[in-house]
Structures are given as C-alpha cells and as structure tokens.
Design an enzyme around this catalytic site. Structure first.
Site, PDB file in Angstrom:
ATOM      1  N   TYR A  59       0.834  -1.208   0.000  1.00  0.00           N
ATOM      2  CA  TYR A  59       0.000   0.000   0.000  1.00  0.00           C
ATOM      3  C   TYR A  59       0.870   1.260   0.000  1.00  0.00           C
ATOM      4  O   TYR A  59       1.693   1.461   0.893  1.00  0.00           O
ATOM      5  CB  TYR A  59      -0.893  -0.003   1.240  1.00  0.00           C
ATOM      6  CG  TYR A  59      -1.920   1.098   1.255  1.00  0.00           C
ATOM      7  CD1 TYR A  59      -3.141   0.927   0.628  1.00  0.00           C
ATOM      8  CD2 TYR A  59      -1.663   2.303   1.888  1.00  0.00           C
ATOM      9  CE1 TYR A  59      -4.091   1.936   0.644  1.00  0.00           C
ATOM     10  CE2 TYR A  59      -2.607   3.316   1.900  1.00  0.00           C
ATOM     11  CZ  TYR A  59      -3.822   3.128   1.278  1.00  0.00           C
ATOM     12  OH  TYR A  59      -4.751   4.125   1.290  1.00  0.00           O
TER      13      TYR A  59
ATOM     14  N   TYR B 114      -5.181   5.438  -7.468  1.00  0.00           N
ATOM     15  CA  TYR B 114      -5.410   5.299  -6.023  1.00  0.00           C
ATOM     16  C   TYR B 114      -6.830   4.816  -5.801  1.00  0.00           C
ATOM     17  O   TYR B 114      -7.745   5.600  -5.659  1.00  0.00           O
ATOM     18  CB  TYR B 114      -5.159   6.648  -5.345  1.00  0.00           C
ATOM     19  CG  TYR B 114      -5.266   6.623  -3.832  1.00  0.00           C
ATOM     20  CD1 TYR B 114      -4.777   5.561  -3.085  1.00  0.00           C
ATOM     21  CD2 TYR B 114      -5.826   7.688  -3.146  1.00  0.00           C
ATOM     22  CE1 TYR B 114      -4.860   5.549  -1.703  1.00  0.00           C
ATOM     23  CE2 TYR B 114      -5.917   7.702  -1.753  1.00  0.00           C
ATOM     24  CZ  TYR B 114      -5.432   6.623  -1.044  1.00  0.00           C
ATOM     25  OH  TYR B 114      -5.515   6.623   0.327  1.00  0.00           O
TER      26      TYR B 114
END
Lengths: 397, 142
Positions: free
Chosen positions: A301, A350
């Site tokens: 992440y 994203y």
C-alpha cells in the site's frame, strides 16, 4: 503464530474487475462499482444474479443493497464492511472468506469505488466555524494547519529519518527508489495513469516539495475508478470457468497504542515509524505458514512512498531502518523483491488498496503486464495508520 | 490562492471530552486529562481510561515546555486561511512524556528534533490555542 482454525486456501478469488482509472470518470460511484463488479463476475464466469454477498469499505458511498440492485441480485444473504479507506481491502477479502466459511453466503463481491479526484477530495477542508468534537479529535489537528494525509506522513517521514540516522537526502534517495520502481512498472501497464510517462531520479528530486520532506512524486494519484474481486470456496472454484487464486492467508491488526479518531490521532501512538502492519505481520505469515522471504512479488500500500518503507520493515522484508537502503534494481520484476508491479497508487491509480489486490491476483495467474516469472506467493497489503490488513495469495497448481 | 478574508479553522471548545483543554488554554494553562483511578495521562482526552477501565477522570496542569518530536514544512496551499510556507511541529511534553501536541509556526524555521520548545497562547477571536515555538537560545537570553 500458527492458527489451527484458519484453513489456508479454503477460499479463492475467482474473478477480478476494474473500471478505467481517470481524473474525472463522469459516472456515479454506484455505476463505477457495478461496472467493476460485473467485470469481476464475468472474469469468474458467474451470473451476477447468483451473488449473495457483498463487502464494502465503510468509507464507500455505495451501499451493499444499492450494488445488489444494480447487479440484479436475487437474494442478498450477507453484507458487511471492514475498515476505513486504505486499510480495508485485504480485510474486506477476509470478511468475504469468513462469510463463505461460516455458510452465510456462497458468492461474495468485494469492491471499492470512488470519485477520489472529481468528487469530494480528501483533505480539502471546509470553512466551518469550528472543527472537531464528537470523538473526531480534529480540534487538535486542523486548527494547527495539519489538514491532509500528506502533511501527516511528512511528519512521520522526518521522524523515520531521525530515528534511523538518515540524512534528509538519504531519506529522499530511499523514497525516490520506491517512486521510481512504481513509475517504471506503470510505464508498462496500459491501464496505469502514468503509462508511458517516464521519470528519472532527477525528475523525482526536481518535483516540488508539498509537505517537506515529501515531494509531489511521493504522493499517490487521486483517482476516479472502482475495482472488485469475487470470493467463493476453492472447491466450487474448480467448477467455474475462471482462473482461481487461493487465499492462503489474511490478517488484520492494530497493534499497541491504538488512538481514537481517524488518521491524525495516530501521531500520538507510541511510535510513528512502525505501523499496525507490524501487528498484522506474524498473524499473516503464521496463517500462511510462510515467511517474508518466501514472497515472490509484493503489492505494498503506497498512498505515500514513506508508507512503503515502513511496511517493508514492519512485515520483515528488511530490518528496521534498512528499507531506505534498498537499491532500486531490487524492486523491479527481475529483482530481489518485485514491488507494486501495476504501478501502485503512486503511478497506476489510487483505488484505496483494491487495485493492489487485483495485481496480486494477476501475478499468480501469470497475467500481469510486469509478470514475475513463476510467481507463486503473492503478498498484498492494505495500510495504516488506523489499522492494517494484508493477504497472501498462492498459485493454484 | 491565499485569501486574507478566509477564517481560520477554530476548535470546538464545548466538547464533553476535549472542552476543558481549551478552557484551560483560555486561562493560560496547559491541561492534560488524567485517569481519576490509575492516574495515567489520557491524551487524546477521552471519557474512560483504556488502561484501567475507569470512567472517573480529572485534569492536571502541566508545564509549558516540551521537546520537538518531528515536523513538516507545508509548501502546498490547502486551506485559504493558512498561507504557505508554514511549519507544523509535533512536541512531546516534558511533564507528560506520552503526550504530544501540535503547533504552527510561520515560514520555515531552523529546527532540530529533540530541541527544547516553549508553549505560548494564541488568541483567535474567542478561542485560545496553545501553540509552540523554539525556546529562546542562551545567547538571546543573555
């Protein structure tokens, strides 16, 4: 930490789907969610009407019943949510596994959908008369000009450099290596927003400082789009047309010193240079019966470059303080740890960690545009600061 | 895009958990919530103690000094009332080592992690915000 009740590979991801990624989708989050979900179900070879479970992120604007309606679901027997924003996706897959294993559903769609660029952008603070209260604790942060995630992570990044004896230039080298690896991978991924947009280390260093010590290219791409996966039992997966990817492990963690509120209160945790991912790590690897060294390819992440450095340490890929010294060549497809092979949040899109799950699946299927030869152990994280979750996916061979 | 007319973001000062922090600031004091039973500092201030479970709590006044834990220089304008560059400092209190507070300093001051910091109280309309700046050096005091 072995876990006798967890059954590695009992459930599989049988389908993946995504919309295009853009700065302005021109579509509602529900439409995006439905498109990604239908694509995932088509990939799995499952009629959308057969879906009986939906798991969403608790920040998503799309409710489970709304998506069920859009998919033409006959009877939704289970819905749930797991975690805010970026810390959600791996945990959401875990919740789908739990529902299937408990007999609450058989076919679960897990999705994340957002107009993260054209809709309400995180961090754009409204001009209210007063801020905070009701357990938000924003009154201790927003009036001081601490108003965005980037500012938050910049404070953590500087502390990280200090605790590990790194100069700010040394920190920038480590952060830049993460950004460069992601960009190089996006350059070969036609779905990435930075496809064919190359970047050199000089380009990285010349990018403007947004929240010192973090530059423009340390920030992810606020994006519009959706991504979804379908989870069912591995036994049933063998009868489906699609390619199944067994879920070897899933874990969530918060670790010591949880703080109330959303993101900013995490600055009050005992450490701001090790995150809840450190708590999730032993559970994750214990359930899979592997260690970090067994991982063939990693999707970590990356809302900011610093989050990758900290997680690589928290999950035990490198010792604390050593992630900034990883050479950029180590992170490419032929390297020691192929990292964020779709381009990740920094250079693909994203989608709050859900696009990382999709790329983790592609790697063990052998269908990535940056394919790691023979990848069998695929690692995916969903990240801090409020909590962390992660997945280990395996090849079905 | 700095807008001199834009109002700064002010804290709520009547929240059941946090209001007394700002009430103390209005008196020129730094106050930290403390568990009424086990005496652990509770910051961020909440109604019950995560350590011992008690729902009794008090406030204690702490000294206005701390050490710099970390900081960022904000260079990208976000809110119109906060012109860049400005610096957000994270300060660990000398009297409450588990407590960190934020402060905002205009521009890009020369800073070093671990350096001593001094609280001061900024008046914005009806609200008082505890703020932080580097403690004056020996030379300046001399």
């Amino acid at each position: 930490m072995s876990d006798a009740t967890w059954k590695p590979g009992a459930c599989s991801i049988v389908g993946i789907g995504a919309t295009d990624f853009s700065k302005a989708s021109g579509r509602s989050p529900l439409t995006l969610a439905a498109q990604a979900s239908r694509a995932a179900l088509a990939d799995a070879g499952i009629d959308p009407r057969q879906v009986d479970g939906i798991v969403r992120c608790d920040m998503d604007l799309v409710s489970a019943p709304a998506l069920a309606d859009s998919l033409g679901v006959a009877d939704l027997t289970y819905w749930g949510e797991a975690g805010p924003g970026g810390s959600g996706p791996a945990a959401m897959v875990g919740q789908a596994v739990a529902a299937v294993q408990a007999g609450l559903a058989t076919t679960v769609v897990v999705f994340r959908s957002l107009n993260g660029r054209s809709g309400n952008r995180y961090g754009l603070v409204g001009e209210r008369g007063a801020t905070g209260g009701d357990g938000s604790y924003e009154e201790f942060f927003l009036p001081y000009g601490m108003q965005t995630a980037g500012q938050f992570f910049a404070v953590a990044a500087r502390r990280y450099a200090h605790e590990h004896g790194l100069s700010i230039d040394g920190l920038a080298h480590g952060l830049g290596s993460i950004a460069l690896a992601s960009r190089a991978h996006a350059n070969r991924n036609p779905d990435a927003q930075f496809f064919q947009r190359t970047m050199t280390r000089d380009d990285y260093l010349a990018s403007r400082m947004l929240a010192d010590p973090l530059r423009l290219f340390d920030f992810c791409l606020e994006s519009d789009g959706a991504a979804a996966v379908v989870v069912t039992t591995t036994e049933r997966a063998r009868d489906l047309a699609g390619s199944a990817v067994p879920i070897l492990s899933v874990a969530q963690g918060t670790g010591h010193g949880v703080q109330p509120g959303q993101m900013f209160p995490a600055l009050l945790r005992p450490s701001i240079t090790s995150w809840p991912s450190a708590a999730a790590a032993p559970t994750l690897f214990g359930r899979a019966g592997i260690s970090a060294g067994d991982v063939d390819v990693a999707q970590v992440y990356d809302c900011f470059t610093i989050t990758v450095l900290i997680q690589l340490e928290d999950y035990g890929f490198v010792a604390p303080g050593q992630a900034a010294h990883l050479a950029e060549s180590d992170l490419s497809v032929g390297g020691l740890l192929p990292l964020n092979t779709s381009g990740g949040h920094l250079s693909e899109a994203y989608i709050h960690g859900m696009n990382h799950v999709l790329e983790g699946v592609r790697q063990v299927r052998g269908t990535s545009t940056n394919q790691v030869e023979g990848a069998e152990i695929s690692f995916v994280t969903s990240a801090p600061p409020p909590g962390a979750s992660a997945l280990v996916l395996g090849a079905d061979r | 895009m700095t807008d001199p007319q834009a109002a700064p973001l002010l804290p709520v000062t009547d929240d059941v958990d946090t209001g007394e922090f700002f009430a103390a600031a209005a008196r020129g004091e730094l106050a930290i919530r403390v568990c009424g039973e086990c005496r652990v500092d509770l910051h961020l201030p909440r109604e019950n103690c995560p350590r011992c479970g008690a729902f009794t709590r008090e406030w204690r006044t702490v000294g206005p000094t701390g050490t710099l834990y970390s900081w960022t220089v904000v260079e990208h304008q976000v809110h119109p009332a906060y012109p860049v560059p400005y610096t957000v400092v994270l300060v660990e209190l000398d009297d409450a080592k588990d407590v960190r507070l934020l402060g905002r300093i205009d521009g890009r001051p020369a800073l070093e992690i671990g350096q001593p910091m001094q609280a001061w109280f900024e008046q914005i309309g009806d609200v008082t915000l505890p703020q932080w700046r580097p403690t004056s050096s020996q030379e300046e005091n001399a």
